[in-house]
Motif scaffolding. Structure first.
Motif, short mmCIF file in Angstrom:
data_model
loop_
_atom_site.label_atom_id
_atom_site.label_comp_id
_atom_site.label_asym_id
_atom_site.label_seq_id
_atom_site.Cartn_x
_atom_site.Cartn_y
_atom_site.Cartn_z
N THR A 219 12.52 -20.42 -34.36
CA THR A 219 12.13 -19.50 -35.43
C THR A 219 13.30 -19.09 -36.32
N ALA A 220 14.46 -18.84 -35.71
CA ALA A 220 15.67 -18.54 -36.48
C ALA A 220 16.57 -19.76 -36.41
N PRO A 221 17.03 -20.27 -37.55
CA PRO A 221 17.82 -21.52 -37.55
C PRO A 221 19.13 -21.39 -36.78
N HIS A 222 19.19 -22.02 -35.62
CA HIS A 222 20.39 -22.08 -34.80
C HIS A 222 20.57 -23.50 -34.30
N PRO A 223 21.80 -23.95 -34.04
CA PRO A 223 21.99 -25.26 -33.42
C PRO A 223 21.43 -25.25 -32.00
N LEU A 224 20.47 -26.08 -31.72
CA LEU A 224 19.83 -26.12 -30.42
C LEU A 224 19.47 -27.57 -30.13
N GLY A 225 19.71 -28.03 -28.91
CA GLY A 225 19.46 -29.43 -28.64
C GLY A 225 19.02 -29.72 -27.23
N LYS A 226 18.54 -30.95 -27.05
CA LYS A 226 18.15 -31.48 -25.74
C LYS A 226 19.14 -32.57 -25.36
N LEU A 227 19.70 -32.45 -24.16
CA LEU A 227 20.73 -33.37 -23.69
C LEU A 227 20.16 -34.30 -22.63
N GLN A 228 20.50 -35.58 -22.71
CA GLN A 228 20.09 -36.55 -21.70
C GLN A 228 21.34 -37.15 -21.06
N PHE A 229 21.39 -37.14 -19.74
CA PHE A 229 22.50 -37.73 -19.00
C PHE A 229 21.99 -38.99 -18.30
N THR A 230 22.55 -40.13 -18.66
CA THR A 230 22.15 -41.40 -18.06
C THR A 230 23.39 -42.07 -17.49
N ASP A 231 23.56 -41.94 -16.18
CA ASP A 231 24.79 -42.41 -15.53
C ASP A 231 26.02 -41.95 -16.32
N CYS A 232 26.01 -40.69 -16.66
CA CYS A 232 27.11 -40.09 -17.42
C CYS A 232 28.29 -39.87 -16.49
N ARG A 233 29.42 -40.45 -16.82
CA ARG A 233 30.56 -40.47 -15.93
C ARG A 233 31.66 -39.52 -16.43
N VAL A 234 32.09 -38.63 -15.53
CA VAL A 234 33.20 -37.73 -15.82
C VAL A 234 34.14 -37.75 -14.62
N PRO A 235 35.43 -37.45 -14.81
CA PRO A 235 36.35 -37.45 -13.67
C PRO A 235 36.04 -36.32 -12.69
N LYS A 236 36.39 -36.52 -11.43
CA LYS A 236 36.15 -35.48 -10.41
C LYS A 236 36.85 -34.18 -10.76
N SER A 237 37.93 -34.29 -11.53
CA SER A 237 38.66 -33.08 -11.94
C SER A 237 37.84 -32.21 -12.88
N ALA A 238 36.68 -32.70 -13.33
CA ALA A 238 35.80 -31.91 -14.21
C ALA A 238 34.97 -30.90 -13.43
N LEU A 239 34.97 -30.99 -12.11
CA LEU A 239 34.25 -30.02 -11.28
C LEU A 239 34.90 -28.65 -11.42
N ILE A 240 34.11 -27.64 -11.70
CA ILE A 240 34.61 -26.27 -11.84
C ILE A 240 34.53 -25.58 -10.49
N GLY A 241 35.67 -25.10 -10.00
CA GLY A 241 35.67 -24.37 -8.74
C GLY A 241 35.26 -25.24 -7.57
N GLU A 242 34.49 -24.64 -6.64
CA GLU A 242 34.09 -25.33 -5.43
C GLU A 242 32.74 -26.00 -5.59
N ARG A 243 32.60 -27.14 -4.97
CA ARG A 243 31.32 -27.85 -4.98
C ARG A 243 30.26 -27.00 -4.27
N GLY A 244 29.06 -26.96 -4.84
CA GLY A 244 27.95 -26.25 -4.22
C GLY A 244 27.87 -24.77 -4.56
N ARG A 245 28.80 -24.28 -5.37
CA ARG A 245 28.79 -22.85 -5.71
C ARG A 245 28.36 -22.62 -7.16
N GLY A 246 27.78 -23.62 -7.77
CA GLY A 246 27.40 -23.52 -9.17
C GLY A 246 26.37 -22.45 -9.47
#
Length: 401
Positions: A219-246
């Motif tokens: 209703t109000a013009p804002h940047p808004l989008g839908k993201l698709q991840f298909t075997d999207c690869r990032v380094p393990k160092s991209a994990l924030i904090g501890e695994r499982g605490r997201g």
């Protein structure tokens, strides 16, 4: 008469002297008000320009130093830690002038908030410094088509392959989707269920396998989008904090920023009340000013009452978070719920006072009506806030003597 920024205003500033706030908060709020009056009068609200306008506002807010409040001092910020009172004052004032300016600021904070709270030193140096300058645009990717309020039901997943994390799934209603330089993505490890399997991961916009599959118009013009991840690869160092605490990280981030949603809605409400006051004092009905009508006085009185009540809940929650407690789940939920619901009613009453002119596309109160509606949904819908408040109130009754 409509304008993109308030004319001479009569906003109540006495709340800046409340004990919740310091003289530095007051000084900042007054300086920001002057800055907004001079710098937020040329913002395009054309749907086709929303992305470019938001990018421009991030740059403008960064150049002026206001984004420094969105990151801690060690990474170029203004305050030692995220100061919720400052964030609320900023969002309240920006929203009063321009909804997209509030959006641009808010997403720099929310999109980087999990990093500010739980990121590694290297992650913070890499991303937060740029966010505070306006050099990188941040985004918070939590919601999914079938997991909005029920975060634990998310299905976006990741698995470990050597030194990489591989993500698959979909995120939607993502603010800054398509213009962000990076996304704070919440995903569950493959083979897990419930909240305990969720982790937080940084995904750069250029990561292979990440695609913006839809730009969403609201209703109000804002940047808004839908993201698709298909075997999207990032380094393990991209994990924030501890695994499982997201899940805990997401809730802690919302604990900081949920109160600011109430502040933004109060900014919209204050602008609507100012517009309604102008209309009611300058227009005659039945041979006398509208303000002579008791029904109009009743509406204006309710506006003033609900704005003050909202402010008390908002700055109480912000003060508790800054000065008393690490978690403010109850206080933040109350502030968001009351302020957003009150703002919707205030703006609706302002439109009623304007009559037919109030629903003309582009009229200030009409724009406010479109701006405020989503605030009762995002970062926890009003119905969810009631469940949270009830759950917090019931805690003492579940404790055994």
């Amino acid at each position: 008469m409509d304008s993109s920024a308030p004319q001479k205003t009569h906003y109540d500033k006495t709340y800046l002297d409340w004990p919740f706030l310091t003289p530095d908060h007051k000084k900042m709020a007054l300086e920001l008000d002057l800055w907004c009056a001079e710098n937020l009068q040329d913002i395009s609200h054309d749907r086709a320009d929303a992305d470019a306008a938001c990018q421009m506002l991030v740059r403008r807010l960064g150049d002026a130093g206001w984004l420094r409040y969105a990151v801690p001092k060690a990474y170029g910020g203004k305050m030692d830690t995220l100061d919720v009172r400052s964030l609320c004052l900023l969002r309240e004032t920006l929203a009063r002038y321009d909804g997209l300016a509030d959006f641009a600021f808010a997403m720099q904070g929310l999109g980087s908030g999990t990093l500010s709270l739980f990121g590694s030193e290297n992650q913070k140096q890499t991303y937060l410094t740029a966010v505070g300058r306006g050099d990188k645009i941040a985004a918070f990717a939590l919601s999914e088509p079938h997991a909005g309020s029920d975060v634990a039901a998310m299905s976006t997943s990741f698995r470990e392959e050597g030194d990489m994390l591989v993500l698959n799934g979909c995120k939607t209603w993502i603010s800054n989707g398509g213009i962000a330089d990076y996304y704070t993505v919440f995903a569950r490890e493959e083979g897990t269920s419930g909240s305990k399997g969720i982790s937080a991961i940084i995904v750069d916009a250029t990561a292979p396998g990440l695609e913006i599959v839809e730009k969403i118009e609201v209703t109000a013009p804002h940047p808004l989008g839908k993201l698709q991840f298909t075997d999207c690869r990032v380094p393990k160092s991209a994990l924030i904090g501890e695994r499982g605490r997201g899940f805990k990280y997401a809730m802690a981030t919302l604990d900081v920023f949920r109160t600011t949603v109430g502040a933004a809605s109060m900014g919209f409400a204050k602008r609507a009340m100012d517009e309604a006051m102008r209309r009611a004092t300058s227009r005659e009905m039945f041979g006398a000013p509208m303000t002579n009508l008791q029904i109009i006085q009743s509406k204006l009185g309710d506006m003033a009452l609900n704005i003050d009540a909202s402010a008390l809940l908002i700055y109480r929650a912000a003060w508790v978070k800054d000065c008393v407690a690490e978690r403010v789940t109850r206080e933040a939920a109350m502030a968001k719920l009351y302020a957003t619901e009150a703002a919707q009613k205030i703006i609706d009453d302002a439109i009623q006072i304007f009559g037919g002119q109030g629903v003309v596309f582009g009229e200030t109160v009409e724009k406010l009506y479109r701006e405020v509606r989503s605030l009762r949904i995002y970062e926890g819908a009003s119905e969810v806030q009631k469940i949270i408040i009830a759950g917090q109130a019931l805690i003492p009754y579940h404790l055994k003597d």
